[in-house]
Design a protein around this motif. Structure first.
Motif, PDB file in Angstrom:
ATOM      1  N   GLN A   1      55.261  34.116   5.480  1.00 44.47           N
ATOM      2  CA  GLN A   1      55.887  33.319   6.175  1.00 44.47           C
ATOM      3  C   GLN A   1      55.018  33.443   7.521  1.00 44.47           C
ATOM      4  O   GLN A   1      55.092  32.218   8.419  1.00 44.47           O
ATOM      5  CB  GLN A   1      57.473  33.836   6.599  1.00 44.47           C
TER       6      GLN A   1
ATOM      7  N   ARG B   1      50.752  26.200  10.977  1.00 42.96           N
ATOM      8  CA  ARG B   1      51.678  24.864  11.635  1.00 42.96           C
ATOM      9  C   ARG B   1      51.060  25.026  12.947  1.00 42.96           C
ATOM     10  O   ARG B   1      50.940  23.752  13.691  1.00 42.96           O
ATOM     11  CB  ARG B   1      53.153  25.091  11.714  1.00 42.96           C
TER      12      ARG B   1
ATOM     13  N   GLU C   1      52.368  30.887   7.239  1.00 44.72           N
ATOM     14  CA  GLU C   1      52.749  29.404   7.219  1.00 44.72           C
ATOM     15  C   GLU C   1      52.992  29.074   8.726  1.00 44.72           C
ATOM     16  O   GLU C   1      52.414  27.992   9.026  1.00 44.72           O
ATOM     17  CB  GLU C   1      53.866  29.358   6.572  1.00 44.72           C
ATOM     18  N   LYS C   2      53.336  30.035   9.368  1.00 47.65           N
ATOM     19  CA  LYS C   2      53.632  29.674  11.087  1.00 47.65           C
ATOM     20  C   LYS C   2      52.191  29.535  11.720  1.00 47.65           C
ATOM     21  O   LYS C   2      52.002  28.505  12.530  1.00 47.65           O
ATOM     22  CB  LYS C   2      54.465  30.616  11.766  1.00 47.65           C
TER      23      LYS C   2
END
Length: 195
Positions: free
Chosen positions: A4, A11, A7-8
């Motif tokens: 997670q 982005r 993934e951030k």
């Protein structure tokens, strides 16, 4: 958990490397259009009767009544678009027929401001009543008052003449009764003498 976080981070990196382009220019095109928006207010001072119904029905008190120096209309509406919700109740309640004195014109309205109090003052629908129109209305009111005064004087003169005629007729009737009673007395006196 590590997945997670990564993934951030990806982005955020994409946001820095590929900036998004705005799809709408709000200066030229409004950001959203309401399906129930009825348009900007139009106020026709020559039709307004100054009944104050639009001011009384406004749910957000966006309408202020401006005083005029004539008797009818004595007041005329002005609309503050900064607080107006464009519901159209003012148009619906306006009693003037066949055309309304205050109506919403339809279409779109752009309300972009710099955010100062002076900018908000631009969001008023103010009525510019020409001085010539006010002077004409004053002359009409004076003429109407003059005619009314003449009619009242004429009616008063007619009433006095009628009253005098009635008094004269009443006086003549009482005079005739007196003469008749005098004749009856004379006739009865003559009959009494004959006997």
């Amino acid at each position: 958990m590590l997945f997670q976080i990564s993934e951030k981070i990806v982005r955020v990196m994409k946001a820095f490397t590929e900036p998004r382009i705005a799809t709408k220019d709000i200066v030229k095109e409004p950001a959203h259009k309401s399906p129930i928006f009825r348009g900007r207010h139009e106020i026709k001072y020559e039709l307004c009767i100054g009944c104050d119904a639009c001011n009384k029905i406004c749910p957000v008190d966006a309408i202020v009544m401006k005083p005029l120096p004539i008797k009818k209309p004595k007041i005329i509406p002005e609309v503050n678009l900064a607080i107006c919700i464009f519901c159209g109740l003012c148009e619906d309640v306006c009693p003037t027929k066949p055309e309304k004195a205050i109506k919403l014109s339809g279409g779109d309205i752009e309300m972009i401001t710099g955010g100062t109090h002076k900018d908000l003052d631009n969001f008023w629908v103010r009525v510019d009543v020409p001085e010539e129109w006010i002077e004409q209305k004053k002359r009409e009111e004076e003429e109407k008052a003059r005619k009314k005064k003449e009619m009242m004087a004429k009616k008063k003169a007619e009433a006095e003449a009628k009253k005098k005629a009635e008094e004269k007729a009443k006086a003549e009737a009482t005079e005739a009764k007196k003469e008749e009673s005098a004749e009856q007395k004379n006739a009865s006196a003559e009959k009494g003498e004959e006997k």
